[in-house]
Design an enzyme around this catalytic site. Structure first.
Site, PDB file in Angstrom:
ATOM      1  N   ALA A  34      -3.980   1.320  -4.668  1.00 32.75           N
ATOM      2  CA  ALA A  34      -2.950   0.335  -4.992  1.00 32.75           C
ATOM      3  C   ALA A  34      -1.813   0.500  -3.992  1.00 32.75           C
ATOM      4  O   ALA A  34      -1.653   1.575  -3.391  1.00 32.75           O
ATOM      5  CB  ALA A  34      -2.463   0.563  -6.419  1.00 32.75           C
ATOM      6  N   GLY A  78      -7.115   3.230  -6.350  1.00 34.71           N
ATOM      7  CA  GLY A  78      -7.579   1.928  -6.837  1.00 34.71           C
ATOM      8  C   GLY A  78      -8.736   1.382  -6.025  1.00 34.71           C
ATOM      9  O   GLY A  78      -9.530   0.583  -6.536  1.00 34.71           O
ATOM     10  N   GLU A 120     -11.696   2.862  -7.508  1.00 34.20           N
ATOM     11  CA  GLU A 120     -11.864   2.253  -8.836  1.00 34.20           C
ATOM     12  C   GLU A 120     -12.444   0.844  -8.748  1.00 34.20           C
ATOM     13  O   GLU A 120     -13.267   0.449  -9.586  1.00 34.20           O
ATOM     14  CB  GLU A 120     -10.516   2.252  -9.580  1.00 34.20           C
ATOM     15  N   GLU A 140      -4.305  10.043  -6.588  1.00 28.29           N
ATOM     16  CA  GLU A 140      -3.065   9.709  -7.307  1.00 28.29           C
ATOM     17  C   GLU A 140      -2.252  10.941  -7.672  1.00 28.29           C
ATOM     18  O   GLU A 140      -1.023  10.900  -7.694  1.00 28.29           O
ATOM     19  CB  GLU A 140      -3.392   8.925  -8.587  1.00 28.29           C
TER      20      GLU A 140
HETATM   21  N1  CO8 Z   1      -0.221   1.659  -0.224  1.00 26.37           N
HETATM   22  C1  CO8 Z   1       0.596   1.103   0.686  1.00 26.37           C
HETATM   23  N2  CO8 Z   1       0.418   1.250   2.015  1.00 26.37           N
HETATM   24  C2  CO8 Z   1      -0.639   2.002   2.424  1.00 26.37           C
HETATM   25  C3  CO8 Z   1      -1.522   2.610   1.526  1.00 26.37           C
HETATM   26  C4  CO8 Z   1      -1.294   2.401   0.121  1.00 26.37           C
HETATM   27  N3  CO8 Z   1      -2.098   2.901  -0.809  1.00 26.37           N
HETATM   28  N4  CO8 Z   1      -2.434   3.297   2.236  1.00 26.37           N
HETATM   29  C5  CO8 Z   1      -2.136   3.123   3.528  1.00 26.37           C
HETATM   30  N5  CO8 Z   1      -1.052   2.336   3.658  1.00 26.37           N
HETATM   31  C6  CO8 Z   1      -0.381   1.899   4.882  1.00 26.37           C
HETATM   32  C7  CO8 Z   1       0.411   3.024   5.510  1.00 26.37           C
HETATM   33  O1  CO8 Z   1       1.682   3.145   4.896  1.00 26.37           O
HETATM   34  C8  CO8 Z   1       0.484   2.566   6.944  1.00 26.37           C
HETATM   35  O2  CO8 Z   1       1.462   1.566   7.048  1.00 26.37           O
HETATM   36  P1  CO8 Z   1       2.562   1.632   8.255  1.00 26.37           P
HETATM   37  O3  CO8 Z   1       1.710   1.446   9.495  1.00 26.37           O
HETATM   38  O4  CO8 Z   1       3.452   0.481   7.966  1.00 26.37           O
HETATM   39  O5  CO8 Z   1       3.189   2.964   8.199  1.00 26.37           O
HETATM   40  C9  CO8 Z   1      -0.862   1.881   7.159  1.00 26.37           C
HETATM   41  O6  CO8 Z   1      -1.365   1.587   5.862  1.00 26.37           O
HETATM   42  C10 CO8 Z   1      -1.869   2.791   7.834  1.00 26.37           C
HETATM   43  O7  CO8 Z   1      -1.940   4.000   7.077  1.00 26.37           O
HETATM   44  P2  CO8 Z   1      -1.800   5.456   7.743  1.00 26.37           P
HETATM   45  O8  CO8 Z   1      -0.929   5.409   8.965  1.00 26.37           O
HETATM   46  O9  CO8 Z   1      -1.381   6.405   6.661  1.00 26.37           O
HETATM   47  O10 CO8 Z   1      -3.327   5.711   8.180  1.00 26.37           O
HETATM   48  P3  CO8 Z   1      -4.040   7.095   8.363  1.00 26.37           P
HETATM   49  O11 CO8 Z   1      -5.363   6.781   8.973  1.00 26.37           O
HETATM   50  O12 CO8 Z   1      -3.152   8.101   9.032  1.00 26.37           O
HETATM   51  O13 CO8 Z   1      -4.272   7.662   6.843  1.00 26.37           O
HETATM   52  C11 CO8 Z   1      -4.942   7.446   4.547  1.00 26.37           C
HETATM   53  C12 CO8 Z   1      -5.126   6.965   6.007  1.00 26.37           C
HETATM   54  C13 CO8 Z   1      -5.383   8.908   4.425  1.00 26.37           C
HETATM   55  C14 CO8 Z   1      -5.815   6.573   3.664  1.00 26.37           C
HETATM   56  C15 CO8 Z   1      -3.454   7.332   4.154  1.00 26.37           C
HETATM   57  O14 CO8 Z   1      -2.979   6.039   4.485  1.00 26.37           O
HETATM   58  C16 CO8 Z   1      -3.197   7.529   2.676  1.00 26.37           C
HETATM   59  O15 CO8 Z   1      -3.172   8.655   2.216  1.00 26.37           O
HETATM   60  N6  CO8 Z   1      -2.955   6.439   1.933  1.00 26.37           N
HETATM   61  C17 CO8 Z   1      -2.626   6.497   0.527  1.00 26.37           C
HETATM   62  C18 CO8 Z   1      -3.864   6.792  -0.334  1.00 26.37           C
HETATM   63  C19 CO8 Z   1      -3.463   6.907  -1.795  1.00 26.37           C
HETATM   64  O16 CO8 Z   1      -2.691   7.724  -2.192  1.00 26.37           O
HETATM   65  N7  CO8 Z   1      -4.045   6.019  -2.634  1.00 26.37           N
HETATM   66  C20 CO8 Z   1      -3.766   5.971  -4.051  1.00 26.37           C
HETATM   67  C21 CO8 Z   1      -2.667   4.984  -4.340  1.00 26.37           C
HETATM   68  S1  CO8 Z   1      -2.173   4.963  -6.049  1.00 26.37           S
HETATM   69  C22 CO8 Z   1      -3.396   4.021  -6.805  1.00 26.37           C
HETATM   70  O17 CO8 Z   1      -4.342   3.601  -6.178  1.00 26.37           O
HETATM   71  C23 CO8 Z   1      -3.230   3.731  -8.265  1.00 26.37           C
HETATM   72  C24 CO8 Z   1      -4.382   2.870  -8.766  1.00 26.37           C
HETATM   73  C25 CO8 Z   1      -3.945   1.984  -9.910  1.00 26.37           C
HETATM   74  C26 CO8 Z   1      -5.097   1.179 -10.510  1.00 26.37           C
HETATM   75  C27 CO8 Z   1      -5.757   0.194  -9.578  1.00 26.37           C
HETATM   76  C28 CO8 Z   1      -6.914  -0.511 -10.216  1.00 26.37           C
HETATM   77  C29 CO8 Z   1      -7.720  -1.340  -9.248  1.00 26.37           C
END
Ligand code: CO8
Length: 257
Positions: free
Chosen positions: A65, A108, A111, A131
């Protein structure tokens, strides 16, 4: 809802939905989920479509998400709006659904893949429920569907540590049905979906319902449900045609596809 957060295509009887927020690794925001739900409604209602494939990009199926969109939400806001309650539409689709996953399927994203009937993964796929690292927990089935899919020990480890697993570990755990080379993911998913779409749609819908009963009912009730569904298919032309085609050594031509 017109939105460029998803791309919708049809390939014969297969509907393809591509998550499309490349700047955010397909992070799921309210707009994307609204567009996904609308596309699912349209495919579900379309008699020309029998199977739905959900996919992302080579780098990410979906990295969860959208954290930036959720960041400042308060508890009363999430409760009153029942935040993410309508993010489970995919799990209620009656037609068969396949997740074609390359790259990150986290939070998500994992999921959403789990809401599909099965997952075909590229060698590059990475699954996880990170998460916990954000001070929250899975909210779209990660503690429930994942546990049913891979068992308590593995699900507990993934949800408590936030660790990701690669495609090989995911296949060994029973999370994915099959691993394919990354450059063949979409073709393989579409091929599999097209093969499913050749079958009788009433039979496909009842197979899906029966398999999904496993998570909801006792073995005796599930077996009864299966038997009644099995018997009901003898009311279809497709059963007559399928069995006649076998006896006559020719391909079946189902009318309810
Ligand atoms: N939300 C918002 N932006 C994101 C997300 C995210 N989940 N993941 C990546 N991005 C953005 C980054 O902020 C970045 O943006 P910017 O260039 O503006 O800084 C861009 O995408 C590229 O990401 P990275 O530079 O971080 O790319 P990397 O290759 O270095 O890393 C990762 C990739 C490891 C995937 C890293 O981006 C990461 O850890 N992302 C977050 C993963 C995470 O924590 N996910 C869980 C989120 S909470 C959730 O999902 C709750 C679910 C609720 C229910 C949903 C039901 C369908």
């Amino acid at each position: 809802m017109a939105s460029d957060t998803i791309i919708v295509e049809t390939h014969g009887r297969v509907g393809l939905i591509r998550l499309n927020r490349p700047q955010a690794l397909n992070a799921i925001n309210v707009e994307l989920m609204g567009a996904l739900n609308a596309a699912l409604d349209a495919f579900e209602a379309d008699p020309q479509i029998s199977v739905i494939v959900v996919t992302g990009s080579a780098k990410a199926f979906a990295a969860g998400a959208d954290i930036k969109e959720m960041q400042h939400k308060t508890y009363p806001e999430t409760l009153v709006a029942d935040f993410i309650a309508d993010w489970q539409r995919l799990a209620r689709v009656r037609k068969p659904t396949i997740a074609a996953v390359a790259g990150f399927a986290l939070g998500g994203g994992c999921e959403i893949a789990l809401m599909c009937d099965f997952i075909i993964a590229a060698e590059t796929a990475k699954f996880g429920q990170p998460e916990i690292k954000l001070g929250i927990m899975p909210g779209g089935g990660g503690s429930q569907r994942l546990t049913r899919a891979i068992g308590k020990a593995r699900a507990m480890e993934l949800c408590l540590t936030g660790r990701s697993i690669d495609a090989t570990e995911a296949e060994r755990a029973g999370l994915v049905a099959r691993i394919v080379p990354a450059d063949q993911l979409e073709a393989e998913a579409l091929k599999t979906a097209a093969a499913i779409a050749e079958h009788s749609l009433p039979a496909l819908l009842l197979v899906k319902e029966a398999v999904n009963r496993v998570a909801e009912t006792s073995l005796a009730e599930g077996l009864l449900h299966e038997r009644r569904a099995f018997q009901s298919l003898f009311a279809t032309h497709d059963q007559k045609e399928g069995m006649a085609a076998f006896a006559e050594k020719r391909p079946a031509k189902f009318e309810n596809r």
